[in-house]
Scaffold this motif. Structure first.
Motif, mmCIF file in Angstrom:
data_model
loop_
_atom_site.group_PDB
_atom_site.id
_atom_site.type_symbol
_atom_site.label_atom_id
_atom_site.label_comp_id
_atom_site.label_asym_id
_atom_site.label_seq_id
_atom_site.Cartn_x
_atom_site.Cartn_y
_atom_site.Cartn_z
ATOM 1 N N LYS A 1 38.116 41.581 39.870
ATOM 2 C CA LYS A 1 39.213 40.609 39.803
ATOM 3 C C LYS A 1 40.579 41.284 39.807
ATOM 4 O O LYS A 1 41.557 40.714 40.306
ATOM 5 N N TYR A 2 40.646 42.495 39.244
ATOM 6 C CA TYR A 2 41.932 43.159 39.049
ATOM 7 C C TYR A 2 42.089 44.463 39.824
ATOM 8 O O TYR A 2 43.180 45.026 39.878
ATOM 9 N N ASP B 1 41.847 47.519 35.234
ATOM 10 C CA ASP B 1 42.365 46.149 35.166
ATOM 11 C C ASP B 1 43.852 46.133 34.821
ATOM 12 O O ASP B 1 44.434 45.069 34.618
#
Length: 333
Positions: free
Chosen positions: A15-16, A92
């Motif tokens: 996601k990051y 992240d």
């Protein structure tokens, strides 16, 4: 040899991860080495890493077959690093575009500086951005930085000269907490520590080990024990050992409070494990090194046996809970 090597441990952060890598490739400083370690991810992180490696030869990749935690992953990257100084970036998190230029510039301008801190901005799930609450400073010696890091008066997001990092690689004793030990040893062995204007954006996760109700929280005591052992091996002064034993004692009481508040969430076996770790820590602390004001304070008092220490803690936190409930009740009127 690059000006700076950045160690990026990657585990299931699809996601990051792109934002993290884009922030590195977009740095105003070109002479950087990026070493990514895939710690046996099970999401699309490995595919993303391969995509970025194909696009920029400053990125190197190490792939681990077994997930062994961030400290181990960083150590694998450290072994092949070539930078004059070493930093880390969690996969992240991300950096401001001039962050590494600010770090390297601080090293270059101040040859006796061995560790340089980033300015940290905490990023919360609601997108709120809050600076890490740390007083501004220009320079401090390594001893003072070590002492301030024990209570996180200064944070542990920094770059350090290669020679120091190779001498003190990441402590792998406890997966979630022992990298704190490495930070403190780096500071303690630095001639000077400075703060730069380079910004590190640190993403806060409510589900992380440090925020969750988990038996792994007690690994903090294992990490503390490892730190004490390393200080002894380094023949650290009695003053440093005194300071650290007081920190261990405070952490013991804090973790007992965590046990008191959350034990109903643990199985019987988990409770036994937690109590074993608490008792072992109590027995290994040199209580003669504790400050008199701490040794005789209710809740922190040195008791002659483990059962009496437990009795004190149970009573102390019960009374604290009563005071808290009474305060809430009076405010609700």
């Amino acid at each position: 040899m690059s000006k700076i090597s950045v160690l990026v441990a990657v585990y299931n952060t699809e996601k990051y991860l792109r934002q993290c890598l884009d922030s590195l490739l977009g740095q105003t400083l070109d002479d950087i080495e990026i070493i990514c370690v895939d710690d046996a991810s099970t999401d699309s992180s490995p595919d993303i890493l391969r995509e970025y490696i194909a696009a920029d030869n400053r990125i190197k990749l190490i792939t681990l077959k077994e997930n062994r935690g961030q400290a181990h992953a960083r150590n694998q990257a450290l072994k092949i690093s070539t930078g004059e100084c070493i930093a880390f970036l969690d996969s992240d998190d991300y950096l401001a575009s001039d962050a590494l230029e600010q770090i390297v510039g601080t090293f270059d301008r101040h040859p006796t500086t061995d560790a340089v801190l980033f300015k940290v901005i905490n990023i919360f799930p609601d997108a709120n951005e809050t600076p890490y609450p740390m007083p501004e400073f220009e320079q401090m010696n390594g001893y003072d930085a070590f002492v301030d890091s024990l209570t996180w008066k200064i944070h542990g997001v920094y770059a350090v000269r290669r020679s120091i990092h190779l001498k003190f690689p990441y402590d792998e004793t406890a997966r979630a907490f022992s990298d704190d030990n490495t930070t403190r040893l780096h500071y303690l062995n630095s001639r000077h520590v400075r703060l730069s204007r380079g910004i590190y954006y640190y993403r806060q996760h409510p589900q992380s080990v440090t925020h969750s109700i988990s038996l792994r929280r007690f690994d903090y005591l294992l990490a503390n024990e490892s730190m004490k052992r390393q200080l002894l091996q380094l023949n650290s002064s009695s003053e440093i050992l005194d300071i650290y034993e007081n920190v261990r004692w405070l952490n013991l009481v804090d973790l007992y409070m965590f046990y008191y508040l959350h034990r109903r969430h643990f199985s019987l076996d988990a409770r036994r494990q937690a109590l074993f770790r608490l008792r072992h820590t109590r027995l290994t602390i040199e209580t003669s090194r504790l400050r008199p004001s701490l040794r005789h304070k209710f809740g922190y008092r040195v008791m002659p046996s483990w059962p009496l220490f437990r009795l004190q803690e149970e009573l102390y936190f019960f009374l604290r809970s009563l005071v808290g409930r009474n305060r809430e009740s009076s405010q609700g009127r």
